[in-house]
Design an enzyme around this catalytic site. Structure first.
Site, short mmCIF file in Angstrom:
data_model
loop_
_atom_site.label_atom_id
_atom_site.label_comp_id
_atom_site.label_asym_id
_atom_site.label_seq_id
_atom_site.Cartn_x
_atom_site.Cartn_y
_atom_site.Cartn_z
N LYS A 1 29.81 5.85 -4.77
CA LYS A 1 29.42 7.22 -4.38
C LYS A 1 28.52 7.22 -3.15
O LYS A 1 27.80 6.26 -2.90
CB LYS A 1 28.82 7.96 -5.57
CG LYS A 1 27.34 7.87 -5.74
CD LYS A 1 26.87 8.77 -6.87
CE LYS A 1 25.36 8.70 -6.95
NZ LYS A 1 24.64 9.85 -6.51
N LYS B 1 21.82 8.54 -1.23
CA LYS B 1 20.68 8.55 -0.30
C LYS B 1 20.15 7.15 -0.06
O LYS B 1 19.75 6.80 1.02
CB LYS B 1 19.54 9.38 -0.88
CG LYS B 1 19.60 10.84 -0.57
CD LYS B 1 18.37 11.51 -1.13
CE LYS B 1 18.63 12.09 -2.48
NZ LYS B 1 18.10 11.37 -3.62
N LYS C 1 20.04 0.52 -12.59
CA LYS C 1 19.13 0.31 -11.45
C LYS C 1 18.33 -0.98 -11.60
O LYS C 1 18.07 -1.66 -10.61
CB LYS C 1 18.19 1.51 -11.25
CG LYS C 1 18.95 2.75 -10.77
CD LYS C 1 18.08 3.72 -10.00
CE LYS C 1 18.96 4.80 -9.37
NZ LYS C 1 18.24 5.81 -8.62
P1 ATP Z 1 19.69 7.97 -4.84
O1 ATP Z 1 20.53 7.04 -4.02
O2 ATP Z 1 18.24 7.95 -4.47
O3 ATP Z 1 19.95 7.86 -6.33
P2 ATP Z 1 21.49 10.19 -4.57
O4 ATP Z 1 22.02 10.53 -3.23
O5 ATP Z 1 22.41 9.45 -5.50
O6 ATP Z 1 20.13 9.41 -4.40
P3 ATP Z 1 20.15 11.98 -6.41
O7 ATP Z 1 18.74 12.18 -5.98
O8 ATP Z 1 20.41 11.05 -7.56
O9 ATP Z 1 21.04 11.56 -5.17
O10 ATP Z 1 20.80 13.37 -6.75
C1 ATP Z 1 20.44 14.60 -6.21
C2 ATP Z 1 21.53 15.61 -6.54
O11 ATP Z 1 22.65 15.39 -5.70
C3 ATP Z 1 22.03 15.52 -7.98
O12 ATP Z 1 22.25 16.83 -8.47
C4 ATP Z 1 23.33 14.77 -7.85
O13 ATP Z 1 24.24 15.08 -8.87
C5 ATP Z 1 23.81 15.20 -6.47
N1 ATP Z 1 24.59 14.11 -5.85
C6 ATP Z 1 24.11 12.92 -5.48
N2 ATP Z 1 25.07 12.17 -4.92
C7 ATP Z 1 26.20 12.91 -4.98
C8 ATP Z 1 27.54 12.69 -4.57
N3 ATP Z 1 27.90 11.56 -3.99
N4 ATP Z 1 28.44 13.68 -4.76
C9 ATP Z 1 28.07 14.84 -5.33
N5 ATP Z 1 26.83 15.12 -5.74
C10 ATP Z 1 25.90 14.17 -5.57
#
Ligand code: ATP
Ligand code: LTN
Length: 326
Positions: free
Chosen positions: A193, A196, A112
C-alpha cells in the site's frame, strides 16, 4: 443531536493521495451532518523514531492540508493531539485497566515490531492512546481504514469493561469503514500500500507534489504486459491506476472501462495525470498559502485545542471520579 465523530492521521511523513482519498475526503463529507473532531495525532507518530525538525514540519503540513482539503474550523474541531494533555492522561489511566493479553493480540504491533530490531513501549501501547483519543470525546463513530478496525474494537472492549465496573463512563464507539475506501497501492509496487512512512518517494503521489512530479511518477508506474484497460484485481498495477482515476473523476467503473476501450496505457497515464493534478492542485496551493502565515495557523490550532480541552474535561472528571482519583 448530531453524532460525534473522531478521527486522526499521524504526521509520520508527507501525506499522500491514499490518505486523501481514503480518509480526509470522507471527513469533509461528514462534517456537515456530524459534530466532528479531526486530530493530528503527533503523539502516535513518536511511537517510532522521528527527526524533530521533520516532525514539526509534518505536523504543520498535515494540519494545513486538513484545512486546505475542506475541513472547516467553524464546523469541525481541528487540533494537534499533544496540545490536549488529556489524551496522554486518559491513555495512562486506560493502561492500568487493559489486560496485557488484549494488547498482545494487536496485529499492527505484530507487523510493525516484526520489521524492527528495537522498538519502544510506545509502539506496543499505541492502541491505548488511540482508545483514549476516541473515548475522551464520548465518540459515536470513528471513520478509519480497515487496518484500524481492530484498534476500534479494542477501544469498545476497554469501554465496556470500564463501564461494567464503574457504571456509565464511556460511550461505546462504532468503527465506520468506508465501502468505497479502496486501498491505494504503491505506484512502483502495486502489491504494497501507498504509505506515509514508505521510504521510496516513487511509491506515492504526495498531496504537495508539483504537477511535473506527479506526471513523472505516473509515467513510471508499474503496469503489465497486457493491453486491455479494465478493473481486474489480478492485474494490480492497472487496477490501482484505474481506482485512483475513478476516485478522482467520480465516474463509474463501467463508464471508465468504456472510455478507455481500445486505448493504450500511455493514454490512461496521461488522463490519470490530468485528473490527479486537477484534484490536488487547489489543495496544494491552499495548503501552501496557509503554511506561509505561521501565526494564523498556530492560532487556528490553538483554538481547536482549547475547544477540544473543553469537550474532554467532563470525561476526565467522570473517569477520575469513577475510579477514585482527584
Ligand atoms: P504510516 O505509513 O505512517 O502508517 P499511512 O500512510 O499508512 O501512514 P495512516 O496514518 O496509517 O497512513 O492512515 C491515515 C488514514 O489514511 C487512515 O484512515 C487510513 O485508512 C488512510 N490510508 C492510509 N493509507 C491508505 C491507502 N494506501 N489507501 C487508502 N487509504 C489509506
Ligand atoms: N491509528 C490511526 C490514527 C489514529 C486514529 C485515532 C484514528 C490515532 N488515533 C483515533 C481514529 C481515531 C491510523 O489511521 N493509523
Amino acid at each position: 443531536m448530531k453524532k460525534r465523530i473522531f478521527s486522526g492521521i499521524q504526521p509520520s511523513g508527507a501525506l499522500h493521495i491514499g490518505n486523501y482519498l481514503g480518509a480526509i475526503r470522507q471527513w469533509v463529507q461528514t462534517q456537515d451532518k456530524s459534530d466532528s473532531l479531526f486530530c493530528v495525532v503527533d503523539l502516535h507518530a513518536i511511537t517510532v523514531p522521528q527527526d524533530p525538525k521533520e516532525l514539526h514540519q509534518n505536523i504543520r503540513e498535515l494540519a494545513a492540508i486538513y484545512f486546505a482539503a475542506g475541513i472547516d474550523p467553524d464546523k469541525s474541531t481541528v487540533f494537534v493531539q499533544s496540545q490536549v494533555p488529556e489524551h496522554s492522561e486518559l491513555a495512562w489511566i486506560l493502561n492500568c485497566f487493559i489486560p496485557m493479553g488484549w494488547m498482545q493480540r494487536m496485529t499492527q504491533f505484530k507487523d510493525k515490531s516484526a520489521k524492527k530490531k528495537q522498538f519502544s513501549i510506545g509502539l506496543f501501547d499505541y492502541p491505548a492512546l488511540m482508545a483514549a483519543d476516541i473515548l475522551l470525546y464520548q465518540t459515536d463513530a470513528v471513520p478509519v481504514g480497515e487496518d484500524q478496525k481492530q484498534h476500534v474494537e479494542l477501544t469498545r472492549d476497554i469501554a465496556e469493561m470500564i463501564n461494567s465496573k464503574y457504571g456509565d463512563v464511556f460511550k461505546i464507539p462504532e468503527p465506520v469503514i468506508p465501502k468505497t475506501g479502496a486501498r491505494i497501492m504503491g505506484l512502483d509496487d502495486p502489491t504494497v500500500k501507498m504509505a506515509k512512512s514508505a521510504e521510496k518517494p516513487s511509491r506515492s503521489i504526495y498531496i504537495m507534489d508539483e504537477p511535473d512530479v506527479i506526471k513523472k511518477k505516473i509515467a513510471r508506474a508499474t503496469t503489465d504486459s497486457e493491453t486491455e484497460i479494465c478493473f481486474d484485481q489480478n492485474r494490480p498495477g492497472v487496477n490501482n491506476l484505474l481506482t485512483i482515476y475513478q476516485l478522482c473523476s467520480g465516474k463509474t467503473q463501467k463508464d471508465i472501462e468504456a472510455h478507455f476501450q481500445g486505448k493504450q496505457y500511455s493514454d490512461l497515464k496521461r488522463e490519470l495525470t490530468d485528473v490527479v493534478v486537477d484534484k490536488l492542485t487547489p489543495i496544494r496551493e491552499e495548503a501552501t498559502k496557509i503554511l506561509k502565515d505561521k501565526k494564523a495557523l498556530d492560532d487556528m490550532l490553538l483554538k481547536g485545542a482549547e475547544k477540544a480541552r473543553g469537550l474532554a474535561a467532563p470525561t476526565m472528571n467522570k473517569v477520575k471520579a469513577a475510579i477514585g482519583l482527584g
